[in-house]
Write a protein that holds these residues in place. Structure first.
Motif, PDB file in Angstrom:
ATOM      1  N   ALA A   1       0.825  -1.203   0.000  1.00  0.00           N
ATOM      2  CA  ALA A   1       0.000   0.000   0.000  1.00  0.00           C
ATOM      3  C   ALA A   1       0.862   1.258   0.000  1.00  0.00           C
ATOM      4  O   ALA A   1       0.551   2.245  -0.680  1.00  0.00           O
ATOM      5  N   LEU A   2       1.961   1.234   0.724  1.00  0.00           N
ATOM      6  CA  LEU A   2       2.872   2.384   0.736  1.00  0.00           C
ATOM      7  C   LEU A   2       3.525   2.577  -0.620  1.00  0.00           C
ATOM      8  O   LEU A   2       3.743   3.716  -1.065  1.00  0.00           O
ATOM      9  N   GLN A   3       3.850   1.483  -1.315  1.00  0.00           N
ATOM     10  CA  GLN A   3       4.397   1.602  -2.667  1.00  0.00           C
ATOM     11  C   GLN A   3       3.407   2.296  -3.593  1.00  0.00           C
ATOM     12  O   GLN A   3       3.785   3.119  -4.429  1.00  0.00           O
ATOM     13  N   GLN A   4       2.131   1.972  -3.434  1.00  0.00           N
ATOM     14  CA  GLN A   4       1.111   2.597  -4.266  1.00  0.00           C
ATOM     15  C   GLN A   4       1.067   4.102  -4.013  1.00  0.00           C
ATOM     16  O   GLN A   4       0.968   4.905  -4.941  1.00  0.00           O
ATOM     17  N   LYS A   5       1.191   4.494  -2.754  1.00  0.00           N
ATOM     18  CA  LYS A   5       1.184   5.920  -2.416  1.00  0.00           C
ATOM     19  C   LYS A   5       2.378   6.631  -3.038  1.00  0.00           C
ATOM     20  O   LYS A   5       2.277   7.781  -3.486  1.00  0.00           O
ATOM     21  N   LEU A   6       3.499   5.929  -3.116  1.00  0.00           N
ATOM     22  CA  LEU A   6       4.715   6.526  -3.683  1.00  0.00           C
ATOM     23  C   LEU A   6       4.725   6.513  -5.204  1.00  0.00           C
ATOM     24  O   LEU A   6       5.620   7.082  -5.827  1.00  0.00           O
ATOM     25  N   GLY A   7       3.749   5.830  -5.793  1.00  0.00           N
ATOM     26  CA  GLY A   7       3.660   5.803  -7.255  1.00  0.00           C
ATOM     27  C   GLY A   7       4.436   4.677  -7.890  1.00  0.00           C
ATOM     28  O   GLY A   7       4.585   4.647  -9.114  1.00  0.00           O
ATOM     29  N   ASN A   8       4.948   3.732  -7.089  1.00  0.00           N
ATOM     30  CA  ASN A   8       5.664   2.590  -7.672  1.00  0.00           C
ATOM     31  C   ASN A   8       5.065   1.282  -7.172  1.00  0.00           C
ATOM     32  O   ASN A   8       5.759   0.336  -6.847  1.00  0.00           O
ATOM     33  N   SER A   9       3.733   1.238  -7.124  1.00  0.00           N
ATOM     34  CA  SER A   9       3.059   0.090  -6.538  1.00  0.00           C
ATOM     35  C   SER A   9       3.315  -1.194  -7.324  1.00  0.00           C
ATOM     36  O   SER A   9       3.522  -1.179  -8.531  1.00  0.00           O
TER      37      SER A   9
ATOM     38  N   TRP B   1       9.382  -7.018  -8.159  1.00  0.00           N
ATOM     39  CA  TRP B   1      10.705  -7.450  -8.578  1.00  0.00           C
ATOM     40  C   TRP B   1      11.829  -6.627  -7.937  1.00  0.00           C
ATOM     41  O   TRP B   1      12.986  -6.930  -8.108  1.00  0.00           O
ATOM     42  N   LYS B   2      11.462  -5.569  -7.211  1.00  0.00           N
ATOM     43  CA  LYS B   2      12.500  -4.775  -6.547  1.00  0.00           C
ATOM     44  C   LYS B   2      13.181  -5.612  -5.472  1.00  0.00           C
ATOM     45  O   LYS B   2      12.576  -6.515  -4.887  1.00  0.00           O
ATOM     46  N   SER B   3      14.424  -5.283  -5.188  1.00  0.00           N
ATOM     47  CA  SER B   3      15.164  -6.034  -4.182  1.00  0.00           C
ATOM     48  C   SER B   3      14.588  -5.785  -2.799  1.00  0.00           C
ATOM     49  O   SER B   3      13.989  -4.751  -2.529  1.00  0.00           O
ATOM     50  N   GLU B   4      14.786  -6.755  -1.917  1.00  0.00           N
ATOM     51  CA  GLU B   4      14.306  -6.634  -0.542  1.00  0.00           C
ATOM     52  C   GLU B   4      14.915  -5.412   0.135  1.00  0.00           C
ATOM     53  O   GLU B   4      14.234  -4.687   0.861  1.00  0.00           O
ATOM     54  N   ASN B   5      16.194  -5.157  -0.134  1.00  0.00           N
ATOM     55  CA  ASN B   5      16.848  -4.012   0.505  1.00  0.00           C
ATOM     56  C   ASN B   5      16.215  -2.691   0.087  1.00  0.00           C
ATOM     57  O   ASN B   5      16.065  -1.775   0.895  1.00  0.00           O
ATOM     58  N   SER B   6      15.815  -2.588  -1.190  1.00  0.00           N
ATOM     59  CA  SER B   6      15.241  -1.327  -1.660  1.00  0.00           C
ATOM     60  C   SER B   6      13.857  -1.078  -1.080  1.00  0.00           C
ATOM     61  O   SER B   6      13.389   0.054  -1.037  1.00  0.00           O
ATOM     62  N   LEU B   7      13.194  -2.158  -0.643  1.00  0.00           N
ATOM     63  CA  LEU B   7      11.858  -2.008  -0.068  1.00  0.00           C
ATOM     64  C   LEU B   7      11.894  -1.794   1.439  1.00  0.00           C
ATOM     65  O   LEU B   7      10.922  -1.316   2.018  1.00  0.00           O
TER      66      LEU B   7
ATOM     67  N   GLN C   1      13.215   0.400   3.088  1.00  0.00           N
ATOM     68  CA  GLN C   1      13.079   1.806   3.469  1.00  0.00           C
ATOM     69  C   GLN C   1      11.640   2.130   3.869  1.00  0.00           C
ATOM     70  O   GLN C   1      11.392   3.118   4.563  1.00  0.00           O
ATOM     71  N   LEU C   2      10.684   1.296   3.433  1.00  0.00           N
ATOM     72  CA  LEU C   2       9.281   1.511   3.765  1.00  0.00           C
ATOM     73  C   LEU C   2       8.887   0.863   5.087  1.00  0.00           C
ATOM     74  O   LEU C   2       7.790   1.110   5.594  1.00  0.00           O
ATOM     75  N   ASP C   3       9.759   0.042   5.644  1.00  0.00           N
ATOM     76  CA  ASP C   3       9.377  -0.745   6.807  1.00  0.00           C
ATOM     77  C   ASP C   3       9.074   0.112   8.036  1.00  0.00           C
ATOM     78  O   ASP C   3       8.156  -0.203   8.801  1.00  0.00           O
TER      79      ASP C   3
END
Length: 257
Positions: free
Chosen positions: A105-113, A117-123, A125-127
């Motif tokens: 849901a946070l990815q959707q808010k950021l516009g990259n929902s 396939w993004k790496s775990e490390n890149s995600l 930052q939303l935790d």
């Protein structure tokens, strides 16, 4: 200056092949209030919600958000403005963890929902924000639990967390306590009250005990039209409201013990 009413309808009407489901409804939702839309079965409550969120197109009338007409906008445009609907259906991914659901849901808010396939490390930052949202709905102890394993009430709390991830200005809740027992109802009442801090809530709700505990103002619909409006004490004492719920002079409380 912000408008007194964050959401309004003027003469809102929806007809289906000659049947008028919503009949010239004037609704005014005050900024910062919890406002309930109630009525007996078939009153038009869900149709009004579908019109407000543009799942349906009005036959006539106007919808205003923050003083500006949104009548011609599409559902996704309205959601981006901050008018966000929750609890209409289960909106979680059952085989993802609770934390992962909120992160999507946070990815959707950021516009990259849905960039799975993004790496775990890149995600990661939303935790921090995701964990904060889970704490807000008392799910911080369930972060690694699969959503499908949550009890029903906790699943509704997760749905609320994913909705709050979109930073709604107006939160529209469709039957938030439907199908719940007493303990889960109490939990959801507390969560809605918490979610309403610094935002406006419009809710369709069948449980009038919940309405009496939560809502600043209530609009009663019957046969698609506004029957009464006011605080709970006012509408529950209205003979027309009693008649609409019971077909008699019984109290509204007796209609929904």
């Amino acid at each position: 200056m912000a408008p007194e009413y964050v959401l309004e309808t003027r003469g809102l009407t929806k007809e289906f092949r000659g049947f008028t489901a919503v009949d010239s409804v004037d609704l005014r939702v005050q900024t910062g209030h919890i406002h309930a839309l109630i009525g007996p079965n078939g009153a038009g409550k869900t149709t009004v919600f579908n019109l407000l969120t543009k799942f349906l197109t009005p036959t006539r009338g106007d919808i205003l958000y923050r003083g500006e007409s949104i009548t011609s906008m599409k559902a996704n445009q309205i959601a981006r403005l901050g008018l966000v609907r929750s609890f209409q259906i289960s909106a979680v991914f059952g085989h993802m963890s609770v934390l992962e659901n909120v992160r999507v849901a946070l990815q959707q808010k950021l516009g990259n929902s849905f960039h799975f396939w993004k790496s775990e490390n890149s995600l990661r930052q939303l935790d921090e924000r995701a964990l904060q949202l889970l704490a807000d709905v008392d799910l911080d102890g369930f972060a690694q639990t699969l959503a499908i394993e949550l009890p029903y009430g906790r699943k509704r709390a997760l749905e609320l967390a994913t909705t709050l991830a979109l930073d709604p200005v107006v939160l529209l809740l469709d039957e938030p306590t439907q199908g719940m027992g007493g303990e889960d109802v109490d939990m959801v009442v507390a969560l809605v009250r918490r979610a309403a801090q610094n935002r406006t809530v419009l809710m369709v709700e069948h449980n009038l005990s919940v309405v009496s505990r939560l809502c600043d103002r209530i609009t009663v619909l019957a046969r698609g039209a506004v029957l009464a409006e006011g605080d709970y004490e006012t509408v529950s004492a209205n003979p027309q409201v009693r008649e609409a719920y019971m077909g008699s002079e019984a109290t509204v409380e007796e209609a929904h013990p």
